[in-house]
Design a protein around this motif. Structure first.
Motif, PDB file in Angstrom:
ATOM      1  N   UNK A   1       0.942  -1.187  -0.030  1.00 32.94           N
ATOM      2  CA  UNK A   1       0.131  -0.022  -0.077  1.00 32.94           C
ATOM      3  C   UNK A   1       0.812   1.344   0.032  1.00 32.94           C
ATOM      4  N   UNK A   2       0.845   1.903  -0.962  1.00 32.32           N
ATOM      5  CA  UNK A   2       1.543   3.184  -1.124  1.00 32.32           C
ATOM      6  C   UNK A   2       1.523   3.929   0.017  1.00 32.32           C
ATOM      7  N   UNK A   3       0.109   4.182   0.571  1.00 32.68           N
ATOM      8  CA  UNK A   3      -0.078   4.996   1.658  1.00 32.68           C
ATOM      9  C   UNK A   3       0.953   4.830   2.818  1.00 32.68           C
ATOM     10  N   UNK A   4       1.383   3.501   2.942  1.00 30.29           N
ATOM     11  CA  UNK A   4       2.457   3.286   3.959  1.00 30.29           C
ATOM     12  C   UNK A   4       3.707   3.986   3.852  1.00 30.29           C
ATOM     13  N   UNK A   5       3.994   4.592   2.857  1.00 28.81           N
ATOM     14  CA  UNK A   5       5.181   5.605   2.682  1.00 28.81           C
ATOM     15  C   UNK A   5       5.380   6.528   3.567  1.00 28.81           C
ATOM     16  N   UNK A   6       4.200   7.499   3.555  1.00 28.63           N
ATOM     17  CA  UNK A   6       4.263   8.675   4.649  1.00 28.63           C
ATOM     18  C   UNK A   6       4.418   8.325   6.249  1.00 28.63           C
ATOM     19  N   UNK A   7       3.915   6.948   6.486  1.00 28.33           N
ATOM     20  CA  UNK A   7       3.629   6.578   7.623  1.00 28.33           C
ATOM     21  C   UNK A   7       5.043   5.971   8.067  1.00 28.33           C
ATOM     22  N   UNK A   8       5.676   5.142   7.241  1.00 25.44           N
ATOM     23  CA  UNK A   8       7.020   4.829   7.471  1.00 25.44           C
ATOM     24  C   UNK A   8       7.855   5.911   7.691  1.00 25.44           C
ATOM     25  N   UNK A   9       7.833   6.825   6.880  1.00 28.01           N
ATOM     26  CA  UNK A   9       8.512   8.567   7.031  1.00 28.01           C
ATOM     27  C   UNK A   9       8.615   8.892   8.218  1.00 28.01           C
ATOM     28  N   UNK A  10       7.111   9.002   8.958  1.00 26.55           N
ATOM     29  CA  UNK A  10       6.777   9.571  10.026  1.00 26.55           C
ATOM     30  C   UNK A  10       7.679   8.904  11.041  1.00 26.55           C
ATOM     31  N   UNK A  11       7.332   7.436  11.164  1.00 25.28           N
ATOM     32  CA  UNK A  11       7.939   6.758  12.304  1.00 25.28           C
ATOM     33  C   UNK A  11       9.613   6.961  12.292  1.00 25.28           C
ATOM     34  N   UNK A  12      10.073   6.595  10.973  1.00 27.60           N
ATOM     35  CA  UNK A  12      11.455   6.870  11.083  1.00 27.60           C
ATOM     36  C   UNK A  12      12.012   8.250  11.627  1.00 27.60           C
ATOM     37  N   UNK A  13      11.422   9.182  11.298  1.00 25.05           N
ATOM     38  CA  UNK A  13      11.693  10.666  11.548  1.00 25.05           C
ATOM     39  C   UNK A  13      11.709  10.854  13.142  1.00 25.05           C
ATOM     40  N   UNK A  14      10.513  10.325  13.527  1.00 24.45           N
ATOM     41  CA  UNK A  14      10.321  10.237  15.176  1.00 24.45           C
ATOM     42  C   UNK A  14      11.543   9.673  16.016  1.00 24.45           C
ATOM     43  N   UNK A  15      11.798   8.516  15.298  1.00 22.02           N
ATOM     44  CA  UNK A  15      13.040   7.672  16.121  1.00 22.02           C
ATOM     45  C   UNK A  15      14.362   8.348  15.817  1.00 22.02           C
ATOM     46  N   UNK A  16      14.445   8.986  14.669  1.00 24.19           N
ATOM     47  CA  UNK A  16      15.894   9.837  14.441  1.00 24.19           C
ATOM     48  C   UNK A  16      15.895  11.127  15.516  1.00 24.19           C
ATOM     49  N   UNK A  17      14.761  11.735  15.553  1.00 20.59           N
ATOM     50  CA  UNK A  17      14.567  12.967  16.481  1.00 20.59           C
ATOM     51  C   UNK A  17      14.776  12.567  17.699  1.00 20.59           C
ATOM     52  N   UNK A  18      14.628  11.581  18.368  1.00 25.04           N
ATOM     53  CA  UNK A  18      14.929  10.872  19.481  1.00 25.04           C
ATOM     54  C   UNK A  18      16.438  10.285  19.561  1.00 25.04           C
ATOM     55  N   UNK A  19      17.234  10.684  18.742  1.00 27.17           N
ATOM     56  CA  UNK A  19      18.566  10.115  18.578  1.00 27.17           C
ATOM     57  C   UNK A  19      18.699   8.669  18.351  1.00 27.17           C
ATOM     58  N   UNK A  20      17.915   8.014  17.962  1.00 24.78           N
ATOM     59  CA  UNK A  20      17.878   6.540  17.587  1.00 24.78           C
ATOM     60  C   UNK A  20      18.398   6.513  16.204  1.00 24.78           C
ATOM     61  N   UNK A  21      19.078   5.653  15.730  1.00 25.32           N
ATOM     62  CA  UNK A  21      19.634   5.364  14.516  1.00 25.32           C
ATOM     63  C   UNK A  21      18.993   4.329  13.607  1.00 25.32           C
ATOM     64  N   UNK A  22      18.665   4.499  12.326  1.00 28.12           N
ATOM     65  CA  UNK A  22      17.707   3.731  11.718  1.00 28.12           C
ATOM     66  C   UNK A  22      18.233   3.531  10.299  1.00 28.12           C
ATOM     67  N   UNK A  23      18.575   2.164   9.859  1.00 29.70           N
ATOM     68  CA  UNK A  23      19.328   2.085   8.740  1.00 29.70           C
ATOM     69  C   UNK A  23      18.095   0.874   7.879  1.00 29.70           C
ATOM     70  N   UNK A  24      17.856   1.440   6.747  1.00 30.79           N
ATOM     71  CA  UNK A  24      16.712   0.665   5.890  1.00 30.79           C
ATOM     72  C   UNK A  24      17.863  -0.386   4.889  1.00 30.79           C
ATOM     73  N   UNK A  25      17.370  -1.477   4.930  1.00 31.66           N
ATOM     74  CA  UNK A  25      18.281  -2.538   3.942  1.00 31.66           C
ATOM     75  C   UNK A  25      17.479  -2.984   2.875  1.00 31.66           C
ATOM     76  N   UNK A  26      17.691  -2.725   1.793  1.00 30.38           N
ATOM     77  CA  UNK A  26      16.706  -3.272   0.542  1.00 30.38           C
ATOM     78  C   UNK A  26      17.487  -4.247  -0.080  1.00 30.38           C
ATOM     79  N   UNK A  27      16.695  -5.599  -0.059  1.00 24.96           N
ATOM     80  CA  UNK A  27      17.581  -6.939  -0.525  1.00 24.96           C
ATOM     81  C   UNK A  27      17.048  -7.085  -2.104  1.00 24.96           C
ATOM     82  N   UNK A  28      17.854  -7.404  -2.625  1.00 25.17           N
ATOM     83  CA  UNK A  28      17.400  -7.628  -4.236  1.00 25.17           C
ATOM     84  C   UNK A  28      17.121  -6.567  -4.799  1.00 25.17           C
TER      85      UNK A  28
END
Length: 220
Positions: A149-176
């Motif tokens: 569901x392409x509507x997931x894209x902004x929701x994932x972005x929001x969660x990632x930004x919240x984590x990074x704003x709290x000083x957590x590190x997030x790395x996405x790994x795309x396989x294949x």
């Protein structure tokens, strides 16, 4: 691969880096914990490794990822103040299945089915990481494709930004070859990489995970 801390504005180079990589990974068999020269007086290192369990991972990617991640779980069992949780997810946006593991036995029960409800998987992982007590927090996000569901894209972005704003590190790994540069950049910014196949995940986790743990235990 050295960009995992890019979103927090930190320098990813570790001063006086003297970790024995082979000793760290092989410690799962010999029980060694003497591969660090010093340990810092800190509260804890928390890591969530998120694994896509959608049907497309069944062709070989999941068994490889389970072996790689299982080796890391075994490696850190006796390392003080280091906590790693593995979260798997699959299904659909309306019915997402969640698997969790902190040891190899539970990880071995992860199975594939359904699609890629990426937003649900990310928000569950964010909640898991938020509830962990570490002063340093890291998430690795393994997937072999795009959200159904392409509507997931902004929701994932929001969660990632919240984590990074709290000083957590997030790395996405795309396989294949299922990853899309534009979509992954929308979700993870510059904090993502693509590997050709699941076997290459090992060198990513060995380099960045071990570097993060070493830096934490040294207090850098």
């Amino acid at each position: 691969f050295s960009r995992i801390l890019q979103s927090t504005g930190e320098d990813n180079e570790v001063e006086g880096y003297e970790l024995d990589m082979n000793a760290f990974i092989n410690s799962r068999t010999d029980g060694r914990t003497d591969y660090f020269i010093t340990e810092a007086d800190t509260t804890g290192f928390s890591c969530v490794i998120r694994i896509d369990l959608s049907g497309s991972m069944a062709s070989g990617s999941l068994p490889i990822c389970k072996t790689i991640v299982g080796n890391l779980l075994e490696s850190v069992k006796k390392v003080p103040r280091v906590k790693v949780k593995v979260v798997g997810w699959c299904g659909s946006s309306g019915a997402t299945q969640i698997y969790e593991a902190e040891d190899v036995e539970k990880l071995s029960k992860f199975t594939t089915s359904g699609m890629t409800p990426m937003a649900n998987g990310m928000w569950h992982c964010k909640k898991t990481l938020d509830q962990m007590n570490g002063t340093k927090k890291v998430m690795f996000f393994l997937t072999d494709g795009l959200p159904n569901d392409m509507d997931d894209i902004p929701q994932v972005k929001e969660a990632v930004n919240l984590l990074r704003n709290s000083k957590a590190s997030v790395l996405g790994i795309g396989i294949g070859g299922c990853t899309d540069n534009n979509t992954f950049t929308k979700m993870f910014g510059k904090g993502w990489i693509s590997v050709q196949d699941a076997s290459q995940v090992e060198r990513v986790l060995q380099k960045d995970f071990v570097k993060e743990v070493s830096s934490f235990l040294r207090g850098n």
